[in-house]
Enzyme design. Structure first.
Site, short mmCIF file in Angstrom:
data_model
loop_
_atom_site.label_atom_id
_atom_site.label_comp_id
_atom_site.label_asym_id
_atom_site.label_seq_id
_atom_site.Cartn_x
_atom_site.Cartn_y
_atom_site.Cartn_z
N ARG A 64 55.98 59.13 60.71
CA ARG A 64 56.15 57.67 60.74
C ARG A 64 56.96 57.16 59.56
O ARG A 64 57.62 56.12 59.64
CB ARG A 64 54.80 56.97 60.84
CG ARG A 64 54.15 57.12 62.22
CD ARG A 64 52.83 56.38 62.30
NE ARG A 64 51.82 56.91 61.42
CZ ARG A 64 51.03 57.94 61.69
NH1 ARG A 64 51.12 58.54 62.87
NH2 ARG A 64 50.15 58.38 60.82
N GLU A 101 43.56 62.93 54.67
CA GLU A 101 42.29 62.25 54.94
C GLU A 101 41.57 63.03 56.05
O GLU A 101 40.36 63.12 56.07
CB GLU A 101 42.55 60.81 55.36
CG GLU A 101 41.33 59.93 55.40
CD GLU A 101 41.64 58.53 55.87
OE1 GLU A 101 42.81 58.22 56.16
OE2 GLU A 101 40.68 57.74 55.95
P1 AMP Z 1 47.06 60.62 52.59
O1 AMP Z 1 47.76 61.91 52.30
O2 AMP Z 1 45.58 60.77 52.61
O3 AMP Z 1 47.52 59.50 51.66
O4 AMP Z 1 47.45 60.24 54.08
C1 AMP Z 1 48.63 59.57 54.32
C2 AMP Z 1 49.28 60.06 55.59
O5 AMP Z 1 48.38 60.26 56.65
C3 AMP Z 1 50.27 59.01 56.02
O6 AMP Z 1 51.50 59.67 56.27
C4 AMP Z 1 49.67 58.40 57.26
O7 AMP Z 1 50.64 58.41 58.28
C5 AMP Z 1 48.50 59.27 57.65
N1 AMP Z 1 47.21 58.54 57.67
C6 AMP Z 1 46.13 58.78 56.89
N2 AMP Z 1 45.10 57.98 57.16
C7 AMP Z 1 45.52 57.17 58.14
C8 AMP Z 1 44.93 56.09 58.86
N3 AMP Z 1 43.67 55.67 58.61
N4 AMP Z 1 45.67 55.47 59.81
C9 AMP Z 1 46.94 55.88 60.07
N5 AMP Z 1 47.55 56.88 59.43
C10 AMP Z 1 46.87 57.53 58.48
#
Ligand code: AMP
Length: 176
Positions: A64, A101
């Site tokens: 995205r 996550e």
């Molecule tokens: P992080 O590495 O934990 O900061 O996760 C960020 C990545 O995971 C981003 O590229 C988002 O596209 C995706 N992502 C994580 N959590 C969500 C969420 N609750 N909703 C949508 N996309 C998420």
């Protein structure tokens, strides 16, 4: 400028409970993308702090992040660089693993994507734990990029992702 407010973006973002797995509330940005005024406005807000000519390359994170980074690159007259999931880039790569996550992953960038000292801006749709962005920043540091900022449409503040991104100016449009 299309004069879209962050509140309008927030109103359009769809909260989808238990996707892709129980306990995750997925922030669905497709209603922002499908509305031409909101999409344009989101890009305007993401690049607002960066005059044309101030950024050499905009880095987008698979998948995205590509949408926002590519549009922002055209708007600022910058190049676009994809940070992709492992195994997708055809040329020589640097790789970095990280925790999500939900789950874990490895990202990669072409070794010749950025020249040492080039000014780069990292963009992604959402900052959660910061693991993805930290991995991308690690790759950019290996390329000796000059990281002038990292911007996100959405920041999940409770997960404190920005604490993992020390030394890089972080900004976000909609915070939860
Ligand atoms: P992080 O590495 O934990 O900061 O996760 C960020 C990545 O995971 C981003 O590229 C988002 O596209 C995706 N992502 C994580 N959590 C969500 C969420 N609750 N909703 C949508 N996309 C998420």
């Amino acid at each position: 400028m299309s004069h879209v407010s962050p509140a309008e973006l927030e109103a359009a973002i769809r909260n989808v409970p238990d996707f892709p797995q129980p306990g995750i509330q997925f922030k669905d940005i497709t209603p922002v993308l499908s509305d031409p005024r909101l999409f344009r406005g989101a890009i305007d807000l993401l690049v607002a702090g960066f005059p044309a000519g101030s950024v050499d390359k905009i880095i987008g994170i698979d998948a995205r992040g590509f949408i926002f980074a590519a549009a922002a690159a055209v708007q600022l007259g910058a190049g676009f660089i994809p940070v992709r999931k492992k195994g997708k880039l055809p040329w020589n790569t640097h790789e970095q693993s990280y925790d999500l996550e939900y789950g874990s992953a490895t990202v990669a960038v072409h070794t010749d994507a950025v020249k040492p000292g080039e000014r780069v801006l990292l963009l992604d749709d959402l900052l959660a734990t910061g693991g993805t962005a930290a991995a991308a920043i690690e790759l950019l540091n290996r390329l000796e990029a000059n990281i002038i900022g990292a911007g996100f449409l959405i920041e999940l503040e409770a997960l404190e992702g920005r604490r993992r991104l020390t030394g890089v100016p972080i900004f976000s449009l909609v915070r939860y």
